[in-house]
Design an enzyme around this catalytic site. Structure first.
Site: not given
Length: 651
Positions: A342, A371, A389, A391, A393, A477, A523
Site C-alpha cells: 500500500c 514478513r 498478494q 493486491d 488499492h 475491514k 485496500h
C-alpha cells in the site's frame, strides 16, 4: 425464595421471564425443560459467556449455550484443557503451567515439565488419567480471590508462570477455578462438571516459547480434542484421516507443484513448473476480471526505504516484527524488504495531480511481500515468510466508497463461485470501542468507514459476524473466511476502508468546487495471498483442479513406440489450441500409464494406437469417469473448449 427480589430475563426467542435475583443459567434452563438443563454448558449473559452456575443479580439478556453453539464448544474445550492439566499434575509431579486456551477445534496447554520426558507415546496414559478424572464428575468451582492470596498460592506452589500472569492482573478481577484436586488461575467460564467430557484424544506435541517470545523458555505444548460422545470423536478422527489425504503439503509434493529448501530458507516456497503454471492461470483469471472492472496494472519494487514505512505508520505499529532490513554499502541508507504494497501505491497516486474526474483510480499488482514468521508458526503454504498478494488499492471520493465496496464484494464472490469455495463466511472487523488508542484517525472517519462496510454487506445479503477489536490499525475491514477440508477457517479475501494513509501521504485531488480534497483508500485482495489461496484450493479439490486451471489438462498415451510420432502430432495440434499437457513416452504398458495419469490427477487421457493413427482419432478416458469413446482430434478440441466454457464464466 418468594421474598427475594425479582429480575427479568430476556431470552433469544423474544420472551421475557421473571426469576428470583441470583438465578443461574442452569436454573433458567431447567425451568424451560429438563433436556435443555442436561445439555446446557454455559450461559451468555449480556453478551459475556458465564458459567451456567453463576448467579445473575440483575435484569439481563441470556442465551443458554449447548454443544451446538461455538461458545459452548469453546467452553467445553477450555474445561478440557484444565482436565489435561489436572492429569499432568497427577502424573508428572512438579509440572508448571503456562496457559491452556480453547482453539477452533480442541485445545492445548503449555507446560514446563522441569526436564521430565514426554512424547506422543505417553499420550495413552495421560488420556486414561483424564478419563478417570472425568468419571469423577467433579464440578468446576469458581472462586474470586485477592491478588495477594493468588500470589501467595502460586508462590507456595512454585509456579513462576502463573505469578507472571497474576502480575499483569488487577486486584478484584482475579478468579481461581478448582475441579477435584486441581486449582488454576483462570477467568473462565467452564462447563458444570468433568463428567460431561466423555471422549478424549491427545493429538500432538510441540515446543512453544513462553508468551510467544523467543527470549523466554521453550515450553511443551500438548494439543487435544474432546467430545461429549464417543461417536463424535470417531467421526472427527475419520475426518482428520480424510483431511490428511488432502493435505496440500502432501499433494503439493506428489503433484510436483512446489517445494521448500533449507538452503533457500524456511517459509520461502519454490514454485515448480506445474505449480508456476497453476499460479499463472489464477493470475490471468483475476487480471482479466480486474481489467473488465476498470483496474490498472502497476509494478513496485520488492524493497522500500524505512522512511516510506515511517510515513505510513507501519514502522511504528509493527517495527522489527514485520520488517527485515537490507544491508547496503551506504550505511546512511535504510532499506527494508517490502511487507506490504500500500505505501508504494500511495506514491504512485502522487506521481501527477488528480482531479475528481480521475476517481475512482484502481491500481492492481500481484506484489510479493516478506514478513518474518517464527519458525514454529510456519505451515506449508498457509503460513510463509514470502508470499504474493493479489493486491489493489482504490482511491475514490467519499461519495464513491459504498459503490466501490459493493463492486469489490461482487469480485470476491465471483472468484469464490468460480473456484468452488462455497463454504465461507464474512466477518466485519471493527474498532474496539474500549481501546481506541490502538487505532489512528478521527472518530468521524471511523464511523463513516464502518457504516459503508455494514451497509454494503447488508445490501449484498452477506451473512456476517461482527468482531470488535479486529480492525486494522488504520481502518475497518470485511474479511472472507473459508473452511478447509478439516473444517478450519482461513482468511482469504479481504476489503478494507482507509481514511488514514491518504492523510499520512498527503494525497489530494481537485474537486468539482476547485478545492483540494483527500481521497479515501480501499485496500482489497480477493485471493488474499496466492500461497494460502492455492493451499486451500488444493485441499478443497484434493488436487483435482477445475479443467481450466489444471497444469496438465491432457496426457497422450501411445500404446507403443510405433505410435510416438502420431502422439506428438496430436500433442502439437492441441497445444496450438492452448490445451496443455504432455506425451507419456515411457516404455510401460498402457494400463500402468493410465494408472499413473489417474494418480497425478490429469483430467483427460488420450490413447493412441493403430486404429487411432489410421483414422486420425483419439480414444478418450476422463479421470473418474472412464472410457468416453473415440473422437476426431478436431471434435475433441470442440468438446474440450465447451467444457472449459461451462467451467469458467466471465465476470
Amino acid at each position: 425464595m418468594s421474598d427475594q427480589p425479582i429480575i427479568k430475563i430476556s431470552l433469544p426467542d423474544g420472551s421475557v421471564r421473571e426469576y428470583p435475583k441470583g438465578v443461574t443459567g442452569h436454573q433458567i434452563a431447567f425451568s424451560i425443560s429438563e433436556g435443555l438443563a442436561r445439555n446446557v454448558l454455559a450461559a451468555k449473559v449480556n453478551g459475556e459467556v458465564w458459567d451456567s452456575s453463576r448467579p445473575i443479580e440483575a435484569d439481563a439478556t441470556v442465551t443458554l449455550l449447548t454443544w451446538n453453539d461455538p461458545e459452548g464448544k469453546a467452553t467445553f474445550w477450555h474445561s478440557s484443557a484444565h482436565l489435561l492439566a489436572e492429569a499432568l499434575e497427577a502424573l508428572y509431579p512438579g509440572v508448571k503451567f503456562g496457559t491452556g486456551p480453547s482453539l477452533e477445534k480442541g485445545f492445548y496447554y503449555d507446560v514446563d515439565l522441569g526436564g521430565q520426558a514426554l512424547s506422543m507415546e505417553d499420550f495413552a496414559a495421560i488420556e486414561a488419567k483424564m478419563q478417570e478424572l472425568a468419571r469423577g464428575k467433579n464440578q468446576y468451582l469458581r472462586q474470586p480471590i485477592s491478588k495477594a492470596d493468588a500470589i501467595s498460592f502460586f508462590t507456595e506452589k512454585g509456579d513462576e508462570y502463573k505469578l507472571e500472569l497474576i502480575d499483569g492482573l488487577e486486584d478484584g478481577q482475579i478468579t481461581f477455578y478448582t475441579q477435584g484436586n486441581f486449582t488454576d488461575l483462570c477467568r473462565g467460564p467452564h462447563i458444570p462438571n468433568t463428567g460431561i467430557i466423555k471422549a478424549i484424544k491427545l493429538t500432538n506435541i510441540a515446543g512453544a516459547y513462553w508468551r510467544n517470545n523467543q527470549e523466554n523458555k521453550m515450553l511443551t505444548r500438548i494439543y487435544g480434542i474432546t467430545f461429549p460422545k464417543q461417536k463424535e470423536l470417531e467421526e472427527h478422527l475419520h475426518q482428520v484421516e480424510e483431511a490428511k489425504k488432502r493435505d496440500h503439503r502432501k499433494l503439493g509434493k506428489e503433484l510436483e507443484l512446489f517445494a521448500f529448501s533449507e538452503k533457500v530458507g524456511q517459509g520461502l516456497p519454490l514454485w515448480l513448473p506445474k505449480g508456476a503454471m497453476l499460479r499463472e492461470r489464477l493470475e490471468s483469471f483475476l487480471k482479466k476480471a480486474q481489467l473488465k472492472a476498470g483496474y490498472l496494472p502497476v509494478v513496485t519494487p520488492h524493497i522500500g526505504s524505512k522512511a516510506l514505512y515511517v510515513t505510513s505508520g507501519h514502522w511504528e505499529k509493527y517495527g522489527k516484527d514485520s520488517f527485515q532490513p537490507i544491508k547496503t554499502p551506504d550505511e546512511d541508507e535504510e532499506f527494508m524488504l517490502k511487507p506490504m504494497n500500500c505505501p508504494h501505491h500511495c506514491e504512485i497516486y502522487k506521481t501527477k495531480p488528480r482531479s475528481y474526474r480521475d476517481l475512482p483510480l484502481r491500481l492492481a499488482e500481484f506484489g510479493t511481500v516478506y514478513r518474518y514468521e517464527q519458525s514454529g508458526e510456519l505451515h506449508g503454504l498457509t503460513r510463509v515468510r514470502g508470499f504474493t498478494q493479489d493486491d489493489a488499492h482504490i482511491f475514490c471520493r467519499t461519495d464513491q466508497v459504498k459503490e466501490e465496496f459493493l463492486r469489490v464484494i461482487d469480485l470476491v464472490l465471483y472468484v469464490f463461485k468460480t473456484l468452488g469455495f462455497n463454504d465461507y463466511s464474512a466477518q466485519i472487523s471493527l474498532r474496539d470501542p474500549e481501546n481506541k488508542a490502538k487505532y489512528i484517525g478521527t472518530d468521524e472517519d471511523w464511523e463513516k468507514a464502518e457504516s459503508a462496510i455494514i451497509e454494503a454487506s447488508a445490501e449484498r445479503g452477506l451473512a456476517t459476524v461482527t468482531e470488535l477489536g479486529e480492525a486494522a490499525f488504520y481502518g475497518p475491514k470485511l474479511d472472507f473466511m473459508v473452511r478447509d477440508a478439516l473444517g478450519r477457517k482461513w482468511q482469504l479475501g479481504t476489503i478494507q476502508v482507509d481514511y488514514q494513509l491518504p492523510q499520512r501521504f498527503n494525497l489530494e485531488y481537485i474537486g468539482s468546487d476547485n478545492q483540494k480534497h483527500q481521497p479515501v483508500m480501499i485496500h482489497r485482495a480477493p485471493f488474499g495471498s496466492m500461497e494460502r489461496f492455492i493451499a486451500i484450493l488444493i485441499e478443497n479439490t484434493a488436487g483435482q483442479f477445475p479443467l481450466w486451471l489444471s497444469p496438465d489438462q491432457i496426457v497422450i498415451l501411445p500404446i507403443s513406440e510405433k505410435y510416438a510420432d502420431y502422439a506428438e502430432e496430436v500433442f502439437f495440434t492441441l497445444q496450438d489450441q492452448d490445451i496443455r499437457g504432455f506425451v507419456d513416452h515411457r516404455d510401460e504398458k498402457i494400463g500402468r500409464k493410465i494408472r499413473d495419469a489417474e494418480v497425478t490427477k490429469v483430467p483427460f487421457m488420450l490413447i493412441v494406437g493403430e486404429k487411432e493413427q489410421s483414422e486420425q482419432l483419439v480414444s478418450i478416458r476422463r479421470k473418474g469417469e472412464g472410457d468416453l469413446g473415440s473422437m476426431k482430434v478436431e471434435d475433441f478440441i470442440v468438446f474440450f473448449q465447451k467444457e472449459i466454457k461451462n467451467n469458467l464464466t466471465s465476470f
